[in-house]
Design a protein around this motif. Structure first.
Motif, PDB file in Angstrom:
ATOM      1  N   VAL A  26       0.837  -1.206   0.000  1.00 23.24           N
ATOM      2  CA  VAL A  26       0.000   0.000   0.000  1.00 23.24           C
ATOM      3  C   VAL A  26       0.871   1.255   0.000  1.00 23.24           C
ATOM      4  N   ALA A  27       1.962   1.231   0.776  1.00 26.59           N
ATOM      5  CA  ALA A  27       2.841   2.401   0.860  1.00 26.59           C
ATOM      6  C   ALA A  27       3.509   2.713  -0.472  1.00 26.59           C
ATOM      7  N   ASN A  28       3.682   1.694  -1.330  1.00 22.42           N
ATOM      8  CA  ASN A  28       4.361   1.890  -2.619  1.00 22.42           C
ATOM      9  C   ASN A  28       3.392   1.898  -3.796  1.00 22.42           C
ATOM     10  N   MET A  29       2.135   2.183  -3.526  1.00 21.04           N
ATOM     11  CA  MET A  29       1.141   2.177  -4.594  1.00 21.04           C
ATOM     12  C   MET A  29       1.476   3.189  -5.682  1.00 21.04           C
ATOM     13  N   ASP A  30       2.087   4.312  -5.313  1.00 26.80           N
ATOM     14  CA  ASP A  30       2.415   5.355  -6.287  1.00 26.80           C
ATOM     15  C   ASP A  30       3.889   5.337  -6.693  1.00 26.80           C
ATOM     16  N   THR A  31       4.614   4.283  -6.362  1.00 25.38           N
ATOM     17  CA  THR A  31       6.022   4.175  -6.733  1.00 25.38           C
ATOM     18  C   THR A  31       6.143   3.585  -8.132  1.00 25.38           C
ATOM     19  N   ALA A  32       6.787   4.311  -9.025  1.00 24.66           N
ATOM     20  CA  ALA A  32       6.911   3.862 -10.415  1.00 24.66           C
ATOM     21  C   ALA A  32       7.695   2.557 -10.493  1.00 24.66           C
ATOM     22  N   GLY A  33       7.144   1.600 -11.225  1.00 21.79           N
ATOM     23  CA  GLY A  33       7.829   0.334 -11.448  1.00 21.79           C
ATOM     24  C   GLY A  33       7.778  -0.641 -10.292  1.00 21.79           C
ATOM     25  N   TYR A  34       7.079  -0.308  -9.203  1.00 23.43           N
ATOM     26  CA  TYR A  34       7.037  -1.209  -8.050  1.00 23.43           C
ATOM     27  C   TYR A  34       6.156  -2.415  -8.354  1.00 23.43           C
ATOM     28  N   LYS A  35       6.596  -3.584  -7.893  1.00 23.07           N
ATOM     29  CA  LYS A  35       5.835  -4.817  -8.042  1.00 23.07           C
ATOM     30  C   LYS A  35       5.418  -5.324  -6.666  1.00 23.07           C
ATOM     31  N   ARG A  36       4.130  -5.564  -6.536  1.00 25.48           N
ATOM     32  CA  ARG A  36       3.626  -5.999  -5.238  1.00 25.48           C
ATOM     33  C   ARG A  36       4.107  -7.416  -4.907  1.00 25.48           C
ATOM     34  N   ARG A  37       4.013  -7.751  -3.648  1.00 22.73           N
ATOM     35  CA  ARG A  37       4.408  -9.073  -3.180  1.00 22.73           C
ATOM     36  C   ARG A  37       3.204  -9.779  -2.577  1.00 22.73           C
ATOM     37  N   GLU A  38       3.203 -11.088  -2.700  1.00 29.65           N
ATOM     38  CA  GLU A  38       2.141 -11.907  -2.127  1.00 29.65           C
ATOM     39  C   GLU A  38       2.751 -12.911  -1.157  1.00 29.65           C
ATOM     40  N   ALA A  39       2.057 -13.128  -0.048  1.00 31.84           N
ATOM     41  CA  ALA A  39       2.537 -14.058   0.974  1.00 31.84           C
ATOM     42  C   ALA A  39       1.787 -15.382   0.853  1.00 31.84           C
ATOM     43  N   ASN A  40       2.524 -16.472   0.957  1.00 34.60           N
ATOM     44  CA  ASN A  40       1.941 -17.813   0.946  1.00 34.60           C
ATOM     45  C   ASN A  40       2.269 -18.503   2.265  1.00 34.60           C
ATOM     46  N   PHE A  41       1.272 -19.198   2.815  1.00 32.55           N
ATOM     47  CA  PHE A  41       1.428 -19.845   4.108  1.00 32.55           C
ATOM     48  C   PHE A  41       1.485 -21.364   3.950  1.00 32.55           C
ATOM     49  N   THR A  42       2.087 -21.995   4.953  1.00 31.66           N
ATOM     50  CA  THR A  42       2.125 -23.453   5.021  1.00 31.66           C
ATOM     51  C   THR A  42       2.023 -23.870   6.473  1.00 31.66           C
ATOM     52  N   ASP A  43       1.636 -25.120   6.700  1.00 38.46           N
ATOM     53  CA  ASP A  43       1.481 -25.613   8.073  1.00 38.46           C
ATOM     54  C   ASP A  43       2.830 -25.905   8.703  1.00 38.46           C
ATOM     55  N   LEU A  44       2.910 -25.654  10.012  1.00 31.54           N
ATOM     56  CA  LEU A  44       4.073 -26.091  10.772  1.00 31.54           C
ATOM     57  C   LEU A  44       3.951 -27.589  11.061  1.00 31.54           C
ATOM     58  N   LEU A 233       6.192   6.254 -17.884  1.00 31.88           N
ATOM     59  CA  LEU A 233       6.625   5.544 -16.686  1.00 31.88           C
ATOM     60  C   LEU A 233       5.592   4.477 -16.345  1.00 31.88           C
ATOM     61  N   GLU A 234       6.078   3.316 -15.935  1.00 35.19           N
ATOM     62  CA  GLU A 234       5.166   2.248 -15.518  1.00 35.19           C
ATOM     63  C   GLU A 234       4.738   2.483 -14.077  1.00 35.19           C
ATOM     64  N   GLN A 235       3.444   2.445 -13.852  1.00 36.47           N
ATOM     65  CA  GLN A 235       2.917   2.574 -12.498  1.00 36.47           C
ATOM     66  C   GLN A 235       3.022   1.233 -11.769  1.00 36.47           C
ATOM     67  N   SER A 236       2.862   1.263 -10.464  1.00 37.13           N
ATOM     68  CA  SER A 236       2.912   0.020  -9.696  1.00 37.13           C
ATOM     69  C   SER A 236       1.710  -0.857 -10.049  1.00 37.13           C
ATOM     70  N   ASN A 237       1.826  -2.151  -9.816  1.00 30.47           N
ATOM     71  CA  ASN A 237       0.715  -3.059 -10.083  1.00 30.47           C
ATOM     72  C   ASN A 237      -0.084  -3.360  -8.827  1.00 30.47           C
ATOM     73  N   VAL A 238      -0.031  -2.451  -7.848  1.00 31.75           N
ATOM     74  CA  VAL A 238      -0.772  -2.623  -6.597  1.00 31.75           C
ATOM     75  C   VAL A 238      -2.232  -2.262  -6.829  1.00 31.75           C
ATOM     76  N   ASP A 239      -3.124  -3.184  -6.496  1.00 25.65           N
ATOM     77  CA  ASP A 239      -4.565  -2.958  -6.565  1.00 25.65           C
ATOM     78  C   ASP A 239      -5.054  -2.631  -5.158  1.00 25.65           C
ATOM     79  N   MET A 240      -5.431  -1.371  -4.936  1.00 24.08           N
ATOM     80  CA  MET A 240      -5.792  -0.932  -3.594  1.00 24.08           C
ATOM     81  C   MET A 240      -6.977  -1.722  -3.038  1.00 24.08           C
ATOM     82  N   SER A 241      -7.969  -2.009  -3.868  1.00 24.25           N
ATOM     83  CA  SER A 241      -9.137  -2.753  -3.378  1.00 24.25           C
ATOM     84  C   SER A 241      -8.744  -4.143  -2.901  1.00 24.25           C
TER      85      SER A 241
END
Length: 275
Positions: A26-44, A233-241
């Motif tokens: 969210v903080a980098n939504m307006d950062t040019a060229g920024y690519k969002r990250r996704e978290a994946n979980f697994t069981d302990l 300039l390429e905008q970030s691919n962050v989807d705020m919704s």
């Protein structure tokens, strides 16, 4: 501390890490060229109690046999999403944007351990003087932009016009009409999960890691694969919704785990109060 508390506290710590990832997006939504990250979980680790002696009675069962008791979840991976961002026209000749996914500029960052190769999609470039008659192409943070041979791009004389072709050739026209041509250093990221964020919208390899297979240098005949637009300039691919939806789900999961700790504490209090 009982198993309920252990499971909840383990999961709470991992949910906090995912919340940090969403907040960073969210903080980098307006950062040019920024690519969002996704978290994946697994069981302990979990324990399995085989309470069914007759396995033939569960032939149609779709879930694992027995009863499984886990100890929570952990953040398995935080992966970069290379989805193409929208292009914003700036009409500035030194603003460059990739039109294809996975392609990055090569830049050189000076670290405490020396010069290090970094990768970025932020194409807002500038010229900085290196001598009385030479200027160098740099990023907005002053890092040198490299050519296909990993050399800094140094322009002789006073350049007045710039042109960048779709395949990444950078042409600088001097005041006397002489044209200098450079091939921008571009790589194609094949395995983004191996890259680490190095700050300032830069990506890099972990210490000691080899780049073989992780990326492909688009040099020579491979330069035809490059897609680049000048004056944009390429905008970030962050989807705020989407990020806000993920944040709400995270808050609900965090509240659920916190409630589990409170309920376990109340149950222990009742047991200790029995005389």
């Amino acid at each position: 501390m009982n198993r309920t508390m252990i499971t909840a506290t383990n999961t709470l710590a991992q949910l906090q890490k995912q919340m940090d990832i969403v907040s960073h997006n969210v903080a980098n939504m307006d950062t040019a060229g920024y690519k969002r990250r996704e978290a994946n979980f697994t069981d302990l680790l979990f324990q399995q109690f085989n309470n069914q002696r007759n396995l033939n009675a569960e032939e149609v069962r779709l879930t694992p046999a027995g009863i499984r008791q886990g100890v929570g979840a952990k953040l398995a991976q935080s992966q970069i999403v290379l989805q193409q961002g929208a292009l914003k026209a700036t009409e500035r000749p030194l603003d460059l944007a990739f039109t294809k996914e996975g392609q990055y500029f090569r830049v050189l960052e000076q670290t405490e351990d020396g010069a290090a190769m970094r990768y970025t999609r932020a194409g807002a470039f500038y010229l900085t003087p290196v001598s009385d008659n030479e200027t160098m192409l740099v990023t907005g943070d002053g890092y040198p932009v490299l050519d296909e041979n990993n050399n800094s791009i140094i322009i002789n004389g006073q350049a007045k016009n710039f042109k960048v072709t779709e395949t990444g050739s950078f042409l600088a026209e001097a005041a006397n009409g002489a044209i200098q041509e450079f091939n921008l250093g571009v790589v194609l990221i094949n395995k983004p999960q191996f890259l680490e964020q190095q700050g300032n919208n830069l990506l890099g390899l972990p210490d000691g890691a080899a780049g073989e297979g992780i990326f492909t240098e688009l040099n020579g005949a491979l330069r035809g694969q490059i897609g680049m637009a000048q004056g944009s300039l390429e905008q970030s691919n962050v989807d705020m919704s989407k990020e806000m939806t993920d944040l709400i789900n995270l808050q609900r999961a965090y509240q659920f785990q916190s409630r589990s700790v409170s309920m376990a504490d109340q149950m222990m209090g009742l047991i200790n109060g029995i005389r």
